[in-house]
Design a protein around this motif. Structure first.
Motif, PDB file in Angstrom:
ATOM      1  N   GLN A  50      -1.989   6.030  -2.615  1.00 55.10           N
ATOM      2  CA  GLN A  50      -0.750   6.053  -1.846  1.00 55.10           C
ATOM      3  C   GLN A  50       0.332   5.233  -2.534  1.00 55.10           C
ATOM      4  N   LYS A  53       1.891   7.284  -5.244  1.00 57.09           N
ATOM      5  CA  LYS A  53       2.871   8.243  -4.734  1.00 57.09           C
ATOM      6  C   LYS A  53       4.211   7.554  -4.473  1.00 57.09           C
ATOM      7  N   ASP A  72      -8.071   4.515  -2.071  1.00 58.57           N
ATOM      8  CA  ASP A  72      -7.090   5.397  -1.430  1.00 58.57           C
ATOM      9  C   ASP A  72      -5.745   4.693  -1.297  1.00 58.57           C
ATOM     10  N   GLU A  73      -5.788   3.373  -1.096  1.00 59.45           N
ATOM     11  CA  GLU A  73      -4.538   2.611  -1.004  1.00 59.45           C
ATOM     12  C   GLU A  73      -3.761   2.692  -2.313  1.00 59.45           C
ATOM     13  N   GLU A 102       5.560  13.244  -2.887  1.00 53.72           N
ATOM     14  CA  GLU A 102       4.189  13.711  -3.117  1.00 53.72           C
ATOM     15  C   GLU A 102       3.909  13.877  -4.609  1.00 53.72           C
ATOM     16  N   ASN A 125       0.812  -1.224   0.000  1.00 47.73           N
ATOM     17  CA  ASN A 125       0.000   0.000   0.000  1.00 47.73           C
ATOM     18  C   ASN A 125       0.841   1.268   0.000  1.00 47.73           C
ATOM     19  N   LYS A 176       3.682   2.114   1.630  1.00 48.32           N
ATOM     20  CA  LYS A 176       4.279   2.620   2.867  1.00 48.32           C
ATOM     21  C   LYS A 176       5.759   2.903   2.629  1.00 48.32           C
TER      22      LYS A 176
END
Length: 239
Positions: free
Chosen positions: A108, A111, A104-105, A137, A34, A36
């Motif tokens: 992310q 990004k 939404d995952e 970002e 996801n 991270k």
């Protein structure tokens, strides 16, 4: 397939488009679920140096000099394509299945993927895609484009787009083109399997052919690359 395309002796891949081999990107995002930035598996941030086996496959000159980077990405058994205009710093995703981020995952993850590609470019000696904290970002836009009709053709679309997409024709978030019929997609699947198997870059191709129970050739044949050669599962005899 990226390694094969990058060796093509034409203007597109020698001067304009660099197809980023997906090994590092796909391995990294699998370790950073996801998107991270700190991997729960290693408790570390991404570093290109941690993937020494794959660094030799990166063409640093093309990655840092070509105006466009095409980066195939695979996550959760689905492929999509990043298209990066390094001059205007514009970022696009062509997804055979989605016209916007499905969750939404995924936003992310996008990004994080942009950050990984930017770090790879900086490692190769080029300018990062964004500087400082903005590198984490990077905002990418989904392109409205006709895509797959089945649940399993995403990779075929991505490979074909690598050869065909003209980034300058992405206008107002859309890319107009005539989608393929399903029988054409099926033909591309056979074509790419043949091109990869018989590529000079495939060092194990002869061994694969000799060991195959489905393909019995005394030596690699160019006939399978012919547009008149059509093969499907019903044509293969196995014991």
């Amino acid at each position: 397939m990226c390694l094969i395309l990058n060796q093509k002796n034409d203007k597109r891949f020698q001067e304009q488009v660099y197809c980023l081999p997906p090994d590092i990107v796909n391995m990294v995002i699998s370790k950073h679920p996801n998107g991270k930035f700190i991997s729960p598996k290693t408790n570390k941030e991404f570093r290109v140096e941690d993937y020494p086996s794959f660094i030799p496959f990166i063409d640093a000159k093309k990655l840092t000099s070509h105006p466009y980077i095409f980066a195939p990405v695979c996550y959760s058994d689905h492929w999509w394509l990043w298209v990066i205009d390094t001059t205007k710093r514009r970022f696009y995703i062509l997804d055979p299945l989605h016209k916007k981020a499905p969750s939404d995952e995924r936003k992310q993850l996008n990004k994080f993927t942009g950050y990984v590609i930017s770090r790879m470019r900086a490692y190769a000696g080029g300018e990062p895609l964004k500087k400082d904290e903005k590198e984490k970002e990077i905002k990418v836009s989904y392109v409205n484009i006709s895509g797959q009709k089945s649940s399993y053709d995403c990779a075929i679309y991505v490979i074909k787009w690598l050869e065909l997409i003209e980034p300058e024709n992405i206008k107002r978030g859309k890319y107009e083109w005539d989608n393929w019929k399903q029988d054409e997609v099926d033909h591309y699947r056979v074509e790419y399997a043949s091109r990869i198997l018989f590529s000079e870059m495939n060092k194990e191709r002869d061994q694969a052919i000799r060991a195959s129970n489905a393909i019995k050739l005394s030596k690699p044949s160019s006939i399978l690359l012919s547009p008149f050669c059509q093969i499907n599962s019903t044509d293969i005899e196995t014991e």
